[in-house]
Design an enzyme around this catalytic site. Structure first.
Site, mmCIF file in Angstrom:
data_model
loop_
_atom_site.group_PDB
_atom_site.id
_atom_site.type_symbol
_atom_site.label_atom_id
_atom_site.label_comp_id
_atom_site.label_asym_id
_atom_site.label_seq_id
_atom_site.Cartn_x
_atom_site.Cartn_y
_atom_site.Cartn_z
ATOM 1 N N ARG A 175 14.185 -71.786 84.022
ATOM 2 C CA ARG A 175 15.302 -70.460 84.583
ATOM 3 C C ARG A 175 15.935 -70.302 83.120
ATOM 4 O O ARG A 175 15.781 -70.704 82.192
ATOM 5 C CB ARG A 175 16.180 -70.943 85.495
ATOM 6 N N GLY A 225 21.084 -92.657 91.079
ATOM 7 C CA GLY A 225 22.514 -92.562 90.900
ATOM 8 C C GLY A 225 23.363 -93.545 90.098
ATOM 9 O O GLY A 225 24.419 -93.898 90.460
#
Lengths: 458, 77
Positions: free
Chosen positions: A292, A164
């Site tokens: 994908r 993060g």
């Protein structure tokens, strides 16, 4: 076994895209929807529709047991996950496989492997794909200087245990590294209880370039590259095929590296390898693989003529790739812009209105992938993407002109959209030149290049 | 007695995060501009603030409930 009954476990514009592709292949389509999506276009277009749960995604589009139950109840033999939601969930792919259905995508093992940053980096390195030069795992402050010398400055110092963005520092040279590394270590110790560091070459202001690949589990081909450097909050807003910043030799080695990795993991379906491109050094580095279909797949379809969605359905049904690399040719240039239900003049505030009027952009080389209809209440529960305007022309310059015409001819009443942003970008001299990178759009917005008056004038 | 209405359609939350207590409890004083909840709209969280002052009576809808624009979210005494 070819797919006969396809269950679409997604919503919005990609569900429409998959339903249309499957129907064109003669496949019976079953569209999943939440309680909030009974009126959506894919539900109306599909042969049948089934509710999989309440409005919140976690209860419907992310609810694996509910989706499997609905797929079985409707006698589906395959599930197309679209993008987002469960499309890159190894648990979902595995559950689909275990239920005896076909998952339209790669195997659960491949999704798992490529979804793990360390494993994906190792797979890439093993296939000879360049990755961002970095330390082999965690290092100590004392090792930082020698490692940095090997990989080259500037370097990024990260906490090995972190994430993060915490504890990330950039050192331009050895002197800075010697000051910053101990700080990073102290901060990492305080934040994570672990002072281990990781350093890698900092690629400042890179371009985002990605390569479309298709595989049938045995062999793989590429459908050239896309450039998606115009991003806001790490979301792509404008995508192109191809990347004008690449010379032919670089393009060739980039695409070949993507095919090498796809082959190495016996990839099945449509996939994308994302790279950072350092324009000054003319070097590219693999960052991750998306297992994908992607939002921006139409630009590749426009320049190659390959129907990526149809092809992924066919190969996942057991067919061999219907084309060889030699047969995939690229003509002209294509651009896609994402239309989101947001007010670009009010810091992109979401604006889920009721579509009062809809005039689609039309014309030769213009494509509009969307899920809107007049009277449609855009649901507030999902992301804001309404559709994509895609244009194809002989040159990039002509494609931008065509984009402007398409956006001017389009009318979506009753809701705000990000179309004014794209008009302003199309009018910007730097965008016209293609002189941008991933850190370009946000400062451009902060500098007030998209003010209400400018937007109106555009 | 007055109502606080939803400025947008979306999902209404009583709490800043699932682990934290609600923004307001019955009996709390509410000043103009105080945050009483969050609306999640298209994956973005928007603060719901009071445009009137009063004493918090209670939430009118459950936590994490889908609401329409204009729906009554809370009541003040």
């Amino acid at each position: 076994m070819a797919i006969e009954r396809l269950f679409i476990a997604n919503r919005g514009e990609i569900a429409v895209r998959v339903v249309k592709a499957a129907k064109a292949l003669g496949i019976h389509t079953i569209q999943a929807h939440s309680e909030a999506d009974t009126e959506m276009l894919a539900v109306k277009l599909a042969d049948e529709a089934v509710c999989v749960g309440p409005a919140p995604s976690k209860d419907s589009y992310l609810n694996i047991p509910a989706i499997l139950e609905a797929a079985k109840a409707t006698k589906a033999d395959a599930i197309h996950p679209g993008y987002g939601f469960l499309s890159e969930s190894p648990a979902f792919a595995r559950a689909v496989e275990e239920a005896g259905l076909i998952f339209v995508g790669p195997s659960a093992d491949t999704i798992e492997r490529m979804g793990d940053k360390v494993a994906a980096r190792q797979a890439a390195e093993a296939a000879g794909v360049p990755v961002v030069p970095g330390s082999d795992g965690r290092i100590d402050v004392s090792e930082a200087v020698s490692v940095a010398e090997k990989i080259g400055y500037p370097v990024m110092i990260k906490a090995a245990a972190g994430g993060g963005g915490r504890g990330i520092r950039i050192a331009k040279d050895e002197a800075e590294l010697k000051t910053l590394a101990p700080q990073a270590k102290a901060e990492a110790e305080a934040a994570f209880g672990d002072g281990g560091l990781y350093i890698e070459r900092a690629i400042l202001s890179p371009r985002h370039i990605e390569v479309q690949i298709l595989g049938d589990g045995e062999t793989a081909v590429h459908c050239y590259e896309r450039e998606c450097s115009l991003q806001r909050r790490r979301q792509k807003v404008w995508e192109e095929a191809g990347a004008m910043c690449l010379d032919d030799e670089t393009r060739e080695s980039l695409c070949a590296s993507a095919v090498a990795l796809a082959k190495a993991v016996n990839y099945r379906g449509a996939g994308t390898l994302e790279y950072l491109y350092d324009e000054a050094a003319n070097e590219f580095y693999f960052i991750e693989m998306n297992t994908r279909i992607q939002v921006e797949h139409p630009v590749t379809e426009m320049v190659t003529g390959v129907d990526l969605v149809a092809e992924m359905i066919k190969v996942c049904g057991g067919a061999k790739l219907s084309m060889t690399q030699d047969e995939i040719k690229k003509t002209g240039h294509a651009i896609e812009v994402r239309l989101c239900a947001e007010d670009p003049f009010l810091n992109f505030m979401p604006w889920p209105g009721v579509v009062s009027t809809l005039k689609e952009p039309t014309g030769d080389g213009v494509r509009f992938d969307h899920f809107l209809s007049e009277g449609y209440q855009i649901p507030p529960f999902y992301d804001s993407l309404l559709g994509k305007v895609i244009v194809h022309a002989e040159t990039r310059e002509a494609a931008i002109d065509k984009l402007v015409e398409a956006l001017e001819s389009m009318e979506i009443g009753g809701t705000k959209t990000t179309a004014p942003l794209h008009m302003a970008l199309a009018a910007d001299p730097e965008v016209r030149k293609g002189a941008f990178h991933t850190q370009w759009l946000e400062p451009w917005l902060e500098a007030g290049n998209l003010s209400a008056t400018k937007g109106d004038a555009a | 007695m007055s109502d606080i209405q939803s400025p947008l359609p979306g999902t209404f939350y009583h709490k800043p995060s699932p682990e934290e207590p609600p923004f307001k409890a019955p009996g709390d004083a509410v000043a103009i501009g105080d945050q009483i909840g969050l609306i999640e709209v298209m994956k973005t969280f928007i603060a719901v603030t009071a445009d009137i002052a009063g004493t918090f009576k209670g939430y009118s809808v459950d936590d994490a409930t889908p609401v329409t624009a204009g729906a009554v979210l809370a009541e003040l005494d």
